[in-house]
Design an enzyme around this catalytic site. Sequence first.
Site, PDB file in Angstrom:
ATOM      1  N   HIS A 561       0.823  -1.206   0.000  1.00 20.10           N
ATOM      2  CA  HIS A 561       0.000   0.000   0.000  1.00 20.10           C
ATOM      3  C   HIS A 561       0.861   1.261   0.000  1.00 20.10           C
ATOM      4  O   HIS A 561       0.980   1.932  -1.014  1.00 20.10           O
ATOM      5  CB  HIS A 561      -0.934  -0.024   1.214  1.00 20.10           C
ATOM      6  CG  HIS A 561      -1.919   1.107   1.236  1.00 20.10           C
ATOM      7  ND1 HIS A 561      -2.613   1.447   2.361  1.00 20.10           N
ATOM      8  CD2 HIS A 561      -2.327   1.978   0.269  1.00 20.10           C
ATOM      9  CE1 HIS A 561      -3.417   2.474   2.096  1.00 20.10           C
ATOM     10  NE2 HIS A 561      -3.253   2.817   0.835  1.00 20.10           N
ATOM     11  N   HIS A 566       1.405   5.097  -2.816  1.00 20.69           N
ATOM     12  CA  HIS A 566       1.549   6.480  -2.355  1.00 20.69           C
ATOM     13  C   HIS A 566       2.961   7.019  -2.571  1.00 20.69           C
ATOM     14  O   HIS A 566       3.162   8.051  -3.219  1.00 20.69           O
ATOM     15  CB  HIS A 566       1.226   6.558  -0.858  1.00 20.69           C
ATOM     16  CG  HIS A 566      -0.218   6.406  -0.536  1.00 20.69           C
ATOM     17  ND1 HIS A 566      -1.056   7.455  -0.277  1.00 20.69           N
ATOM     18  CD2 HIS A 566      -0.990   5.288  -0.418  1.00 20.69           C
ATOM     19  CE1 HIS A 566      -2.275   7.015  -0.013  1.00 20.69           C
ATOM     20  NE2 HIS A 566      -2.258   5.697  -0.083  1.00 20.69           N
ATOM     21  N   HIS A 753      -3.835   0.635  -6.321  1.00 26.59           N
ATOM     22  CA  HIS A 753      -4.216   1.265  -5.054  1.00 26.59           C
ATOM     23  C   HIS A 753      -5.599   0.835  -4.610  1.00 26.59           C
ATOM     24  O   HIS A 753      -5.822   0.548  -3.425  1.00 26.59           O
ATOM     25  CB  HIS A 753      -4.146   2.784  -5.165  1.00 26.59           C
ATOM     26  CG  HIS A 753      -4.510   3.472  -3.882  1.00 26.59           C
ATOM     27  ND1 HIS A 753      -5.758   4.037  -3.669  1.00 26.59           N
ATOM     28  CD2 HIS A 753      -3.817   3.648  -2.728  1.00 26.59           C
ATOM     29  CE1 HIS A 753      -5.800   4.539  -2.449  1.00 26.59           C
ATOM     30  NE2 HIS A 753      -4.646   4.317  -1.853  1.00 26.59           N
ATOM     31  N   ASN A 757      -6.537  -0.887  -0.924  1.00 23.27           N
ATOM     32  CA  ASN A 757      -7.024   0.129   0.007  1.00 23.27           C
ATOM     33  C   ASN A 757      -8.475  -0.062   0.423  1.00 23.27           C
ATOM     34  O   ASN A 757      -8.795  -0.057   1.616  1.00 23.27           O
ATOM     35  CB  ASN A 757      -6.860   1.529  -0.589  1.00 23.27           C
ATOM     36  CG  ASN A 757      -7.284   2.605   0.397  1.00 23.27           C
ATOM     37  OD1 ASN A 757      -6.560   2.923   1.338  1.00 23.27           O
ATOM     38  ND2 ASN A 757      -8.474   3.171   0.200  1.00 23.27           N
ATOM     39  N   ILE A 903      -6.885   8.818  -1.049  1.00 17.47           N
ATOM     40  CA  ILE A 903      -7.114   8.500   0.346  1.00 17.47           C
ATOM     41  C   ILE A 903      -6.063   7.490   0.776  1.00 17.47           C
ATOM     42  O   ILE A 903      -5.576   6.720  -0.051  1.00 17.47           O
ATOM     43  CB  ILE A 903      -8.533   7.939   0.595  1.00 17.47           C
ATOM     44  CG1 ILE A 903      -8.764   7.675   2.074  1.00 17.47           C
ATOM     45  CG2 ILE A 903      -8.744   6.680  -0.215  1.00 17.47           C
ATOM     46  CD1 ILE A 903      -8.682   8.861   2.950  1.00 17.47           C
TER      47      ILE A 903
END
Length: 903
Positions: A561, A566, A753, A757, A903
Amino acid sequence: MFCRESSSSLQSLTIAKSLSSLFPKPSALINSIPAGRRDKMCRPNRGGRCKVTASRPNVDQKGNIVKNPVKKIKVKGFITAQERGVLETIGWSRPLDDIADIRGRSLLVELISAETDPRTGMEKDPVEDYAQRVWFEEPDEKYECEFEMPEDFGVVGAIRVQNQHHREMFIKEMELELPSGSVTFTCESWVTPKSIDPSKRIFFSNKSYLPSQTPEPLKHLRKEELETLQGKNRDQVGEFTKFERIYDYDVYNDLGDPDKNPDLARPVIGGLSHPYPRRCKTGRKPCNSDPSSEKRYGGEFYVPRDEEFSNTKGTSFTGKAILAALPSVFPQIESVLLDPNLPFPHFKAIENLFEEGIQLPKDAGLLPMLPRLIKAVAEAQDDILQFESPVLISKDRFSWIRDDEFARQTLAGLNPYSIQLVQEWPLTSKLDPAVYGDPTSLITWEIVEREIKGNMSVDEALKNKKLFMLDYHDLLLPYVNKVRELENNTTLYASRTLFFLSDDSTLRPVAIELTRPPDINRPQWKQVFTPGYDATSCWLWSLAKTHAISHDAGYHQLISHWLRTHCCTEPYIIAAHRQLSSMHPIFRLLNPHFRYTMEINSRARQSLINGGGIIETCFWPGKYSVELSSDVYDKLWRFDTEGLPADLIRRGLAEKDESAEHGVRLRIPDYPFANDGLILWDALKEWMTDYVKHYYPDEGLITLDEELQGWWSEVRNIGHGDKKDEPWWPVLKTQDDLISVVTTIAWVASGHHAAVNFGQYGYGGYFPNRPTTTRIRMPVEDPTAEELKEFYEAPEKVLLRTFPSQKQATLVMVTLDLLSTHSPDEEYIGEYEEASWAEDPVIYAAYERFKGRLQYLEGVIDERNVNISLKNRAGAGVVKYELLKPTSEYGVTGMGVPYSISI
């Protein structure tokens, strides 16, 4: 400048005299205009508005000036904007802005022609006017301006805007009503008041241009805008301020806070010692106690202004609001759960989190922050923190205990990125045996053959690709002793978990090996656990499974993740804004996949991955969390395997096969993440292929595109500079090279993602299914007499003490609920086209095909989820696999693929 036909200085003088006679001499009271200034002196009219008058001067055969007035047309422009925010409209600046609106001087707007003057070969003079607010309906404001434009002004290629207000304004778009039809400029940007920044903001039309194809009058504007984003036009030094739009790089040196507490000191992540991608630079001062670390001031970390979530979304439950709430929520929860190490006394206490909740002070103010979780009871003295039942236990409350569900989740759960094919036997560590002990695994042929019950020999299982593994042995072994020394009641092992593939595409757990390396006082310890057939073996297997799953939970959060989506995406974004003009077609292709990621990452540095943050507090690596992700980045991350097909091949889950539907053949036919993901990957790649080949019909355009090459060079050499010398970096020479790069980036930001997530609460909300840490050792590792007695007399109590504490579990559950939530205005992939895509009929047609492929994927997923022959996604009590279903409703849904990491 008007005399290209003249041939003598005398003629030039005559013309100059003729020109001077056309204009009255300026009053001595009027200051002269500095040389080089482009602003026009205009007489006020219509309440102070300005018009530019223009004429077409020419020269007759005798050298006399012939002034032919240019016919002018009136062009209306309408700007849609939004205010900074409700609270900021009632401050001291509001009355001044109201006066500016009444006077018709809200915004100064300048139109720039994309055409040069055919007579002079120079840029045409811009046309400008003030925009006046004419309409307001929350949240939008409408401003109107009217330009007197020369008939031969040509195509409007750009606009420049100056904000006359004392508060910033969000400019959404400007529409010009031209005789040939309306033209829209999509802005979507904050414009700072001229009192703070007097420069005019540049916005280009929705038509995309490669650098070599840019109209001449726009080239210097294109360069000027990039230099602004690179910080070259910045006057001040030091910390970047909120209104700035500067994109630059820095290492992760702001996770610790040694000035606040020496225990919160953390190493610099990024550089030779700890290789890592780069983050957005903030320019903050160094810490007093550690100059290599950056100060952590109160308030928000800097990100370029347009990277922040727009306040125009009102009270929408955005990612910014979610992460901003966490620092306020946690102290309230901690005030109720006073003992940070208190375990759950029994499983009923865990169930009560969903059935009864936790009482919180009524004045805590958490209801607006956690509307889904806080139950406000009018007659009660306290509010109730009560969790919604996650889909896993709503479907089958006992599924988490079963081995088949443990195995199924490696293919269709929260972390489908770790399972890999066993390709070597015996299993052997690559670490130094002098430091870490015997490298040979204790998982032997005999153990495997006993567990697969004589179906085949291990040789046959290897040959037929039947053995798979979660392998966290070599990654975790160097951290075991360090984590055990932390003062947070956490333990750790290195682990290997072996699975056997059945003919129906389901996996069956075969063995778990847990290892502790030697230290100065003890030798290496390791033991293999297998599914049991007596009470003691069953309990030991359950405890070993708990440790192995917690390792997977930590790896998922920090690597699958945070790191791979990110963290690794941020350099692509920074480099794109620094090197690719906003009118560049590749920027416009990728920008939807970049929105809000830098803001979310800055919030993560503030409260999630920082020293003492939620990750360190509640996950097993503790203060070594980001350092661990640095090790994985150094040893395992490579751009060329981040695309889905390449990732599957790297893990041995697929092999290349041009005859297969997606160009690869899966080793496990019912692999829901891969089955759905490959359709999404193909749809993305087809869209990217159509787009790239439209703008780059010739490969030479790729190598000659200095902005494109500058972007990719900066990604490699600066953004991911710690790995710049790796041989696997793609080189942008051909269309296929570029298609592969942009498809990989788009996939990571969207499909990858979403897959890791939005199922976090569904699978991790009931924490026994995904414990984020383990707190006590296995009862067979150097046990004391008391530990053995407790295990034999109360094994459930041992399991409950192994789980996260009440505080840890509650904080994680709140976090996972928030992170799994879609906002009401989520921007899902393929839902809406960008304005620049709609501008070009060829691109718009390609986008419509892409949208159709996504709709097809939705239908395929629905069909697969009711096909009970696909046992990894359908069956009694089985959670459907919907994480890659492109769209979703608001809330925690376990589906929906946004364009970007928002997010």
